[in-house]
Each structure stands twice: as structure tokens, then as C-alpha cells.
Design a protein around this motif. Sequence first.
Motif, PDB file in Angstrom:
ATOM      1  N   UNK A 226     -10.699 -46.712 -18.694  1.00  0.00           N
ATOM      2  CA  UNK A 226     -11.796 -47.572 -19.056  1.00  0.00           C
ATOM      3  C   UNK A 226     -13.272 -46.767 -19.151  1.00  0.00           C
ATOM      4  N   UNK A 227     -14.142 -47.465 -19.753  1.00  0.00           N
ATOM      5  CA  UNK A 227     -15.287 -46.795 -19.724  1.00  0.00           C
ATOM      6  C   UNK A 227     -16.341 -48.018 -19.420  1.00  0.00           C
TER       7      UNK A 227
ATOM      8  N   UNK B 269     -27.690 -46.849 -10.419  1.00  0.00           N
ATOM      9  CA  UNK B 269     -28.425 -46.130  -9.495  1.00  0.00           C
ATOM     10  C   UNK B 269     -27.424 -46.423  -7.999  1.00  0.00           C
ATOM     11  N   UNK B 270     -27.240 -47.389  -7.789  1.00  0.00           N
ATOM     12  CA  UNK B 270     -26.478 -47.770  -6.567  1.00  0.00           C
ATOM     13  C   UNK B 270     -25.471 -47.021  -6.501  1.00  0.00           C
ATOM     14  N   UNK B 271     -24.766 -47.035  -7.467  1.00  0.00           N
ATOM     15  CA  UNK B 271     -23.193 -46.384  -7.690  1.00  0.00           C
ATOM     16  C   UNK B 271     -23.321 -44.963  -7.296  1.00  0.00           C
ATOM     17  N   UNK B 272     -24.395 -44.133  -8.014  1.00  0.00           N
ATOM     18  CA  UNK B 272     -24.579 -42.768  -7.787  1.00  0.00           C
ATOM     19  C   UNK B 272     -25.047 -42.645  -6.420  1.00  0.00           C
ATOM     20  N   UNK B 273     -25.791 -43.336  -5.654  1.00  0.00           N
ATOM     21  CA  UNK B 273     -26.149 -43.063  -4.455  1.00  0.00           C
ATOM     22  C   UNK B 273     -24.956 -43.035  -3.617  1.00  0.00           C
ATOM     23  N   UNK B 274     -24.222 -44.189  -3.606  1.00  0.00           N
ATOM     24  CA  UNK B 274     -22.860 -44.326  -2.795  1.00  0.00           C
ATOM     25  C   UNK B 274     -22.194 -43.045  -2.962  1.00  0.00           C
ATOM     26  N   UNK B 275     -21.975 -42.628  -4.117  1.00  0.00           N
ATOM     27  CA  UNK B 275     -21.241 -41.695  -4.332  1.00  0.00           C
ATOM     28  C   UNK B 275     -21.817 -40.246  -3.853  1.00  0.00           C
TER      29      UNK B 275
ATOM     30  N   UNK C 272     -19.096 -40.677  -9.189  1.00  0.00           N
ATOM     31  CA  UNK C 272     -19.143 -42.265  -9.428  1.00  0.00           C
ATOM     32  C   UNK C 272     -17.777 -42.719 -10.069  1.00  0.00           C
ATOM     33  N   UNK C 273     -16.993 -41.982 -10.647  1.00  0.00           N
ATOM     34  CA  UNK C 273     -15.807 -42.580 -11.165  1.00  0.00           C
ATOM     35  C   UNK C 273     -14.812 -42.702  -9.930  1.00  0.00           C
TER      36      UNK C 273
ATOM     37  N   UNK D 142      -9.669 -54.602  -5.300  1.00  0.00           N
ATOM     38  CA  UNK D 142      -9.963 -55.696  -6.040  1.00  0.00           C
ATOM     39  C   UNK D 142      -8.877 -57.011  -5.446  1.00  0.00           C
ATOM     40  N   UNK D 143      -9.411 -58.107  -5.433  1.00  0.00           N
ATOM     41  CA  UNK D 143      -8.730 -59.326  -4.832  1.00  0.00           C
ATOM     42  C   UNK D 143      -8.875 -60.241  -6.152  1.00  0.00           C
ATOM     43  N   UNK D 144      -7.832 -60.731  -6.390  1.00  0.00           N
ATOM     44  CA  UNK D 144      -7.977 -61.859  -7.388  1.00  0.00           C
ATOM     45  C   UNK D 144      -7.237 -63.166  -6.875  1.00  0.00           C
ATOM     46  N   UNK D 145      -8.197 -64.022  -6.705  1.00  0.00           N
ATOM     47  CA  UNK D 145      -7.546 -65.498  -5.855  1.00  0.00           C
ATOM     48  C   UNK D 145      -6.873 -66.183  -6.869  1.00  0.00           C
ATOM     49  N   UNK D 146      -6.359 -67.280  -6.371  1.00  0.00           N
ATOM     50  CA  UNK D 146      -5.607 -68.438  -7.358  1.00  0.00           C
ATOM     51  C   UNK D 146      -6.255 -68.891  -8.510  1.00  0.00           C
ATOM     52  N   UNK D 147      -7.401 -69.015  -8.217  1.00  0.00           N
ATOM     53  CA  UNK D 147      -8.389 -69.641  -9.388  1.00  0.00           C
ATOM     54  C   UNK D 147      -9.009 -68.555 -10.215  1.00  0.00           C
ATOM     55  N   UNK D 148      -8.701 -67.238 -10.034  1.00  0.00           N
ATOM     56  CA  UNK D 148      -8.914 -66.250 -10.992  1.00  0.00           C
ATOM     57  C   UNK D 148     -10.334 -65.546 -10.467  1.00  0.00           C
ATOM     58  N   UNK D 149     -11.014 -65.888  -9.537  1.00  0.00           N
ATOM     59  CA  UNK D 149     -12.186 -65.175  -8.976  1.00  0.00           C
ATOM     60  C   UNK D 149     -11.736 -63.666  -8.388  1.00  0.00           C
ATOM     61  N   UNK D 150     -12.674 -62.833  -8.648  1.00  0.00           N
ATOM     62  CA  UNK D 150     -12.429 -61.489  -8.269  1.00  0.00           C
ATOM     63  C   UNK D 150     -13.442 -60.973  -7.191  1.00  0.00           C
ATOM     64  N   UNK D 151     -13.078 -60.600  -6.150  1.00  0.00           N
ATOM     65  CA  UNK D 151     -13.858 -59.995  -5.297  1.00  0.00           C
ATOM     66  C   UNK D 151     -13.416 -58.919  -4.335  1.00  0.00           C
ATOM     67  N   UNK D 152     -14.266 -58.077  -3.688  1.00  0.00           N
ATOM     68  CA  UNK D 152     -14.001 -56.911  -3.052  1.00  0.00           C
ATOM     69  C   UNK D 152     -14.632 -56.944  -1.835  1.00  0.00           C
ATOM     70  N   UNK D 153     -13.773 -56.891  -0.705  1.00  0.00           N
ATOM     71  CA  UNK D 153     -14.532 -56.809   0.636  1.00  0.00           C
ATOM     72  C   UNK D 153     -15.100 -55.285   0.865  1.00  0.00           C
ATOM     73  N   UNK D 154     -16.300 -55.546   1.821  1.00  0.00           N
ATOM     74  CA  UNK D 154     -16.970 -54.279   1.898  1.00  0.00           C
ATOM     75  C   UNK D 154     -16.165 -53.141   2.359  1.00  0.00           C
ATOM     76  N   UNK D 155     -16.666 -52.052   1.938  1.00  0.00           N
ATOM     77  CA  UNK D 155     -15.937 -50.798   2.468  1.00  0.00           C
ATOM     78  C   UNK D 155     -16.911 -49.561   2.201  1.00  0.00           C
ATOM     79  N   UNK D 156     -16.510 -48.423   2.868  1.00  0.00           N
ATOM     80  CA  UNK D 156     -16.984 -47.267   2.680  1.00  0.00           C
ATOM     81  C   UNK D 156     -16.380 -46.435   1.898  1.00  0.00           C
ATOM     82  N   UNK D 157     -16.679 -45.877   0.755  1.00  0.00           N
ATOM     83  CA  UNK D 157     -15.938 -44.903  -0.152  1.00  0.00           C
ATOM     84  C   UNK D 157     -15.856 -43.649   0.754  1.00  0.00           C
ATOM     85  N   UNK D 158     -14.670 -43.084   0.625  1.00  0.00           N
ATOM     86  CA  UNK D 158     -14.267 -42.131   1.230  1.00  0.00           C
ATOM     87  C   UNK D 158     -13.003 -41.023   0.536  1.00  0.00           C
TER      88      UNK D 158
END
Length: 180
Positions: free
Chosen positions: A129-130, A139-145, A152-153, A163-179
Amino acid sequence: MIWSSEDVARDAVRRQGAGMPAKRVAEAVAQAAVRKRETAEDLRCGVRVERGLVASDPERLAEAWAARHIEWRRVQALMEASGWETYEPERDSIGSGWAAEREARREQALAAHAAHQERRREAAEEVRTEVWLPAAPSRLLRQAAARSGLTPQEVLAQLAARLVVDVDGAVSVAPFMPSH
């Protein structure tokens, strides 16, 4: 994998000639010579040969019988030179070499096909995907990368993997440190 007319002829003569006495090999040479002559004539005249429900290509048929004639003559000459009463393919070093070469090409083609199929399966499972982000999130993504030493990719790929998708279709991501 496509075999040449010579490959097909060598394989067929090797199988058909196994255990064949010298007299029958001579008959096979004569029959192949006749078929070679007939198919060459059919080719010159433009005759289409039909066998059952399949029409044969006159050029391929002529090539096939010419190759079989050559191979039967080679086997006959080998038997005469070696003094063999019957044709034994395993004692035919030239024919065995060609058979081993065909088998190696076959194995190589099968391996290449399996690798291609595996790449197709993997490609079907991945999503490309693009993503166009507004300036602030970009800017935040480039800083984290940059902090994690990733592109960034790669950060987005790690984000998508969590990604976690719950039964209602809500999408969420728990906090994490890219590594790495």
C-alpha cells in the motif's frame, strides 16, 4: 520444461529398446527410416496427419521421426561395435549421460517452478500500500524511524503487525517501541 525432438527420441528409444535383440533394433531402424521418409514427404506436400482427435503438426512429426531414426541408428552402431546381443540402456554410456542430463534439467525446472509458486503464494499473502500522511503525523513517523534506525516503511510495517481489530471493528495498536 520442453524437450527437443532429440530428447524425446533418445528417451523413447532408450525405453523401447531396453532388452531388444539386435534383429529387432535393425527392424526399428528400418521402420524409423520409412516413417522419416513418409513424414518428410507429408511435410513437402503440406499434408496434415490426424491421429484420433488430434491433428499432428507435420513439421514436428518429421523432426521427431528424423531424430528417432538417428537415435535408433546410434543404438544399432553401438550394439554392433560392442558385440551386444541385446540393447541394455544402463550399459549405454552416451545414452545414460543424456538421460542423466535430461533428469537434471527436469529437476532444475521442477525446483524453479516450486520456487516460483512459493513466491506467488507469498506475494498473494502480502499487502502493498501507499500511505499519504499529513505533515504532522509524517514528521512524527520520520522521527520515530530515525530514533530506532529504521525506515518509515519499516516502522509502518511493525505498526501494522501489531494491529488489533475488536468485534465492533474498532482498530487499535498498543504502545510499542519500533526495533530491528
